[in-house]
Design a protein around this motif. Structure first.
Motif, PDB file in Angstrom:
ATOM      1  N   SER A   1      60.008 -40.823 -14.917  1.00 29.01           N
ATOM      2  CA  SER A   1      60.716 -39.629 -15.369  1.00 29.01           C
ATOM      3  C   SER A   1      59.873 -38.890 -16.407  1.00 29.01           C
ATOM      4  CB  SER A   1      62.086 -39.999 -15.943  1.00 29.01           C
ATOM      5  OG  SER A   1      61.952 -40.934 -16.992  1.00 29.01           O
ATOM      6  N   TYR A   2      60.293 -37.659 -16.695  1.00 32.46           N
ATOM      7  CA  TYR A   2      59.565 -36.777 -17.607  1.00 32.46           C
ATOM      8  C   TYR A   2      60.559 -36.113 -18.537  1.00 32.46           C
ATOM      9  CZ  TYR A   2      56.848 -32.712 -19.153  1.00 32.46           C
ATOM     10  OH  TYR A   2      56.216 -31.760 -19.900  1.00 32.46           O
ATOM     11  N   CYS A   3      60.194 -36.003 -19.812  1.00 38.15           N
ATOM     12  CA  CYS A   3      61.021 -35.280 -20.774  1.00 38.15           C
ATOM     13  C   CYS A   3      60.290 -34.002 -21.159  1.00 38.15           C
ATOM     14  CB  CYS A   3      61.291 -36.130 -22.019  1.00 38.15           C
ATOM     15  SG  CYS A   3      62.180 -35.192 -23.289  1.00 38.15           S
ATOM     16  N   ALA A   4      60.886 -32.870 -20.844  1.00 42.36           N
ATOM     17  CA  ALA A   4      60.267 -31.584 -21.137  1.00 42.36           C
ATOM     18  C   ALA A   4      60.245 -31.297 -22.638  1.00 42.36           C
ATOM     19  CB  ALA A   4      61.009 -30.467 -20.403  1.00 42.36           C
ATOM     20  N   GLN A   5      61.160 -31.913 -23.406  1.00 42.33           N
ATOM     21  CA  GLN A   5      61.185 -31.703 -24.854  1.00 42.33           C
ATOM     22  C   GLN A   5      60.028 -32.411 -25.545  1.00 42.33           C
ATOM     23  OE1 GLN A   5      65.408 -32.917 -25.412  1.00 42.33           O
ATOM     24  NE2 GLN A   5      65.378 -31.232 -26.893  1.00 42.33           N
ATOM     25  N   CYS A   6      59.915 -33.736 -25.311  1.00 39.61           N
ATOM     26  CA  CYS A   6      58.864 -34.496 -26.000  1.00 39.61           C
ATOM     27  C   CYS A   6      57.566 -34.540 -25.201  1.00 39.61           C
ATOM     28  CB  CYS A   6      59.343 -35.903 -26.341  1.00 39.61           C
ATOM     29  SG  CYS A   6      59.745 -36.946 -24.934  1.00 39.61           S
ATOM     30  N   LYS A   7      57.622 -34.088 -23.953  1.00 38.96           N
ATOM     31  CA  LYS A   7      56.443 -34.003 -23.079  1.00 38.96           C
ATOM     32  C   LYS A   7      55.815 -35.373 -22.778  1.00 38.96           C
ATOM     33  CE  LYS A   7      55.684 -29.244 -23.719  1.00 38.96           C
ATOM     34  NZ  LYS A   7      56.963 -28.782 -23.351  1.00 38.96           N
ATOM     35  N   PHE A   8      56.656 -36.376 -22.625  1.00 37.26           N
ATOM     36  CA  PHE A   8      56.183 -37.707 -22.269  1.00 37.26           C
ATOM     37  C   PHE A   8      56.644 -38.082 -20.873  1.00 37.26           C
ATOM     38  CE2 PHE A   8      55.883 -38.332 -26.922  1.00 37.26           C
ATOM     39  CZ  PHE A   8      54.577 -38.777 -26.979  1.00 37.26           C
ATOM     40  N   ILE A   9      55.830 -38.883 -20.215  1.00 33.75           N
ATOM     41  CA  ILE A   9      56.189 -39.453 -18.916  1.00 33.75           C
ATOM     42  C   ILE A   9      56.567 -40.904 -19.153  1.00 33.75           C
ATOM     43  CG2 ILE A   9      55.288 -40.157 -16.669  1.00 33.75           C
ATOM     44  CD1 ILE A   9      53.798 -37.560 -16.539  1.00 33.75           C
ATOM     45  N   TYR A  10      57.698 -41.292 -18.596  1.00 36.61           N
ATOM     46  CA  TYR A  10      58.219 -42.644 -18.744  1.00 36.61           C
ATOM     47  C   TYR A  10      58.134 -43.349 -17.397  1.00 36.61           C
ATOM     48  CZ  TYR A  10      60.176 -40.863 -23.080  1.00 36.61           C
ATOM     49  OH  TYR A  10      60.326 -40.304 -24.320  1.00 36.61           O
ATOM     50  N   ILE A  11      57.485 -44.509 -17.388  1.00 35.39           N
ATOM     51  CA  ILE A  11      57.428 -45.329 -16.181  1.00 35.39           C
ATOM     52  C   ILE A  11      58.257 -46.577 -16.445  1.00 35.39           C
ATOM     53  CG2 ILE A  11      55.979 -46.647 -14.595  1.00 35.39           C
ATOM     54  CD1 ILE A  11      53.663 -44.797 -15.265  1.00 35.39           C
ATOM     55  N   TRP A  12      59.259 -46.775 -15.616  1.00 36.87           N
ATOM     56  CA  TRP A  12      60.127 -47.947 -15.712  1.00 36.87           C
ATOM     57  C   TRP A  12      59.875 -48.798 -14.476  1.00 36.87           C
ATOM     58  CZ3 TRP A  12      63.567 -47.141 -19.904  1.00 36.87           C
ATOM     59  CH2 TRP A  12      63.655 -45.828 -20.343  1.00 36.87           C
ATOM     60  N   HIS A  13      59.632 -50.073 -14.672  1.00 38.91           N
ATOM     61  CA  HIS A  13      59.433 -50.983 -13.539  1.00 38.91           C
ATOM     62  C   HIS A  13      59.910 -52.368 -13.955  1.00 38.91           C
ATOM     63  CE1 HIS A  13      57.421 -53.574 -10.615  1.00 38.91           C
ATOM     64  NE2 HIS A  13      57.462 -52.508  -9.820  1.00 38.91           N
TER      65      HIS A  13
ATOM     66  N   ASN B   1      61.038 -55.069 -15.938  1.00 36.38           N
ATOM     67  CA  ASN B   1      61.154 -55.197 -17.385  1.00 36.38           C
ATOM     68  C   ASN B   1      60.043 -54.456 -18.139  1.00 36.38           C
ATOM     69  OD1 ASN B   1      59.108 -56.916 -16.634  1.00 36.38           O
ATOM     70  ND2 ASN B   1      59.632 -58.494 -18.121  1.00 36.38           N
ATOM     71  N   LEU B   2      59.290 -53.594 -17.468  1.00 31.50           N
ATOM     72  CA  LEU B   2      58.241 -52.787 -18.101  1.00 31.50           C
ATOM     73  C   LEU B   2      58.755 -51.389 -18.392  1.00 31.50           C
ATOM     74  CD1 LEU B   2      55.093 -53.344 -15.857  1.00 31.50           C
ATOM     75  CD2 LEU B   2      55.554 -54.376 -18.063  1.00 31.50           C
ATOM     76  N   MET B   3      58.335 -50.851 -19.524  1.00 30.36           N
ATOM     77  CA  MET B   3      58.536 -49.437 -19.790  1.00 30.36           C
ATOM     78  C   MET B   3      57.236 -48.933 -20.410  1.00 30.36           C
ATOM     79  SD  MET B   3      61.360 -47.302 -21.951  1.00 30.36           S
ATOM     80  CE  MET B   3      60.587 -47.173 -23.539  1.00 30.36           C
ATOM     81  N   LEU B   4      56.589 -48.019 -19.727  1.00 28.65           N
ATOM     82  CA  LEU B   4      55.348 -47.437 -20.208  1.00 28.65           C
ATOM     83  C   LEU B   4      55.616 -45.981 -20.562  1.00 28.65           C
ATOM     84  CD1 LEU B   4      53.006 -48.802 -17.386  1.00 28.65           C
ATOM     85  CD2 LEU B   4      53.466 -49.842 -19.604  1.00 28.65           C
ATOM     86  N   ILE B   5      55.070 -45.531 -21.671  1.00 34.88           N
ATOM     87  CA  ILE B   5      55.273 -44.153 -22.125  1.00 34.88           C
ATOM     88  C   ILE B   5      53.902 -43.511 -22.306  1.00 34.88           C
ATOM     89  CG2 ILE B   5      56.279 -42.656 -23.884  1.00 34.88           C
ATOM     90  CD1 ILE B   5      58.128 -45.055 -24.596  1.00 34.88           C
ATOM     91  N   PHE B   6      53.699 -42.381 -21.629  1.00 41.40           N
ATOM     92  CA  PHE B   6      52.416 -41.693 -21.660  1.00 41.40           C
ATOM     93  C   PHE B   6      52.601 -40.215 -21.960  1.00 41.40           C
ATOM     94  CE2 PHE B   6      51.629 -44.972 -18.313  1.00 41.40           C
ATOM     95  CZ  PHE B   6      50.602 -45.663 -18.937  1.00 41.40           C
ATOM     96  N   SER B   7      51.627 -39.650 -22.667  1.00 33.98           N
ATOM     97  CA  SER B   7      51.525 -38.194 -22.702  1.00 33.98           C
ATOM     98  C   SER B   7      50.993 -37.807 -21.320  1.00 33.98           C
ATOM     99  CB  SER B   7      50.554 -37.741 -23.794  1.00 33.98           C
ATOM    100  OG  SER B   7      49.236 -38.160 -23.471  1.00 33.98           O
ATOM    101  N   LEU B   8      51.023 -36.547 -20.990  1.00 31.42           N
ATOM    102  CA  LEU B   8      50.530 -36.117 -19.676  1.00 31.42           C
ATOM    103  C   LEU B   8      49.061 -36.478 -19.467  1.00 31.42           C
ATOM    104  CD1 LEU B   8      51.562 -34.930 -17.105  1.00 31.42           C
ATOM    105  CD2 LEU B   8      51.101 -32.673 -18.002  1.00 31.42           C
TER     106      LEU B   8
ATOM    107  N   GLN C   1      47.384 -38.900 -20.878  1.00 39.08           N
ATOM    108  CA  GLN C   1      47.315 -40.356 -20.783  1.00 39.08           C
ATOM    109  C   GLN C   1      47.766 -40.834 -19.403  1.00 39.08           C
ATOM    110  OE1 GLN C   1      49.880 -41.223 -24.103  1.00 39.08           O
ATOM    111  NE2 GLN C   1      48.158 -41.887 -25.381  1.00 39.08           N
ATOM    112  N   PHE C   2      48.830 -40.230 -18.868  1.00 40.51           N
ATOM    113  CA  PHE C   2      49.313 -40.594 -17.541  1.00 40.51           C
ATOM    114  C   PHE C   2      48.239 -40.341 -16.491  1.00 40.51           C
ATOM    115  CE2 PHE C   2      51.364 -39.244 -13.539  1.00 40.51           C
ATOM    116  CZ  PHE C   2      51.943 -40.455 -13.176  1.00 40.51           C
ATOM    117  N   LYS C   3      47.604 -39.172 -16.562  1.00 43.12           N
ATOM    118  CA  LYS C   3      46.558 -38.845 -15.591  1.00 43.12           C
ATOM    119  C   LYS C   3      45.378 -39.811 -15.715  1.00 43.12           C
ATOM    120  CE  LYS C   3      47.914 -34.127 -14.905  1.00 43.12           C
ATOM    121  NZ  LYS C   3      47.529 -32.772 -14.668  1.00 43.12           N
TER     122      LYS C   3
END
Length: 105
Positions: A16-28, A30-37, A39-41
């Motif tokens: 998922s993506y939050c347009a306010q904080c501009k972070f991409i969240y990857i949930w899998h 028991n993992l949760m990864l948080i990236f800036s755009l 960083q995700f790329k």
């Protein structure tokens, strides 16, 4: 509170993506990864390296899993082949959909 937009969902992978904080969240699982755009790329590009997709190891339960190393050498993630296929497909779709949302907003 973030208003997350689902970019992709494949198996246990949810991105998922939050347009306010501009972070991409990857949930899998028991993992949760948080990236800036950027960083995700960068993360996605790292997973495309030729040797990366050959790093399958046999685990004690007899299943082969792909090892995803992190910058902290003490922490690695592991994925079965099906989990990795879904995880990577979700990243591909998320990258595309994030571009679509960027054009809209």
């Amino acid at each position: 509170m973030c208003q997350k937009i689902t970019l992709s969902r494949k198996g246990a992978a949810h991105i998922s993506y939050c347009a306010q904080c501009k972070f991409i969240y990857i949930w899998h699982n028991n993992l949760m990864l948080i990236f800036s755009l950027p960083q995700f790329k960068s993360f996605k590009k790292y997973t495309e390296s030729p040797n990366f997709n050959e790093d399958f190891y046999s685990f004690p339960d007899g299943e082969n899993r792909l090892i995803l190393r992190t910058p902290n050498s003490d922490i690695c993630f592991s994925f079965t082949e099906d989990e990795w296929t879904n995880f990577y497909a979700a990243m591909e779709e998320a990258e595309y959909m994030q571009g679509v949302y960027q054009l809209i907003y």
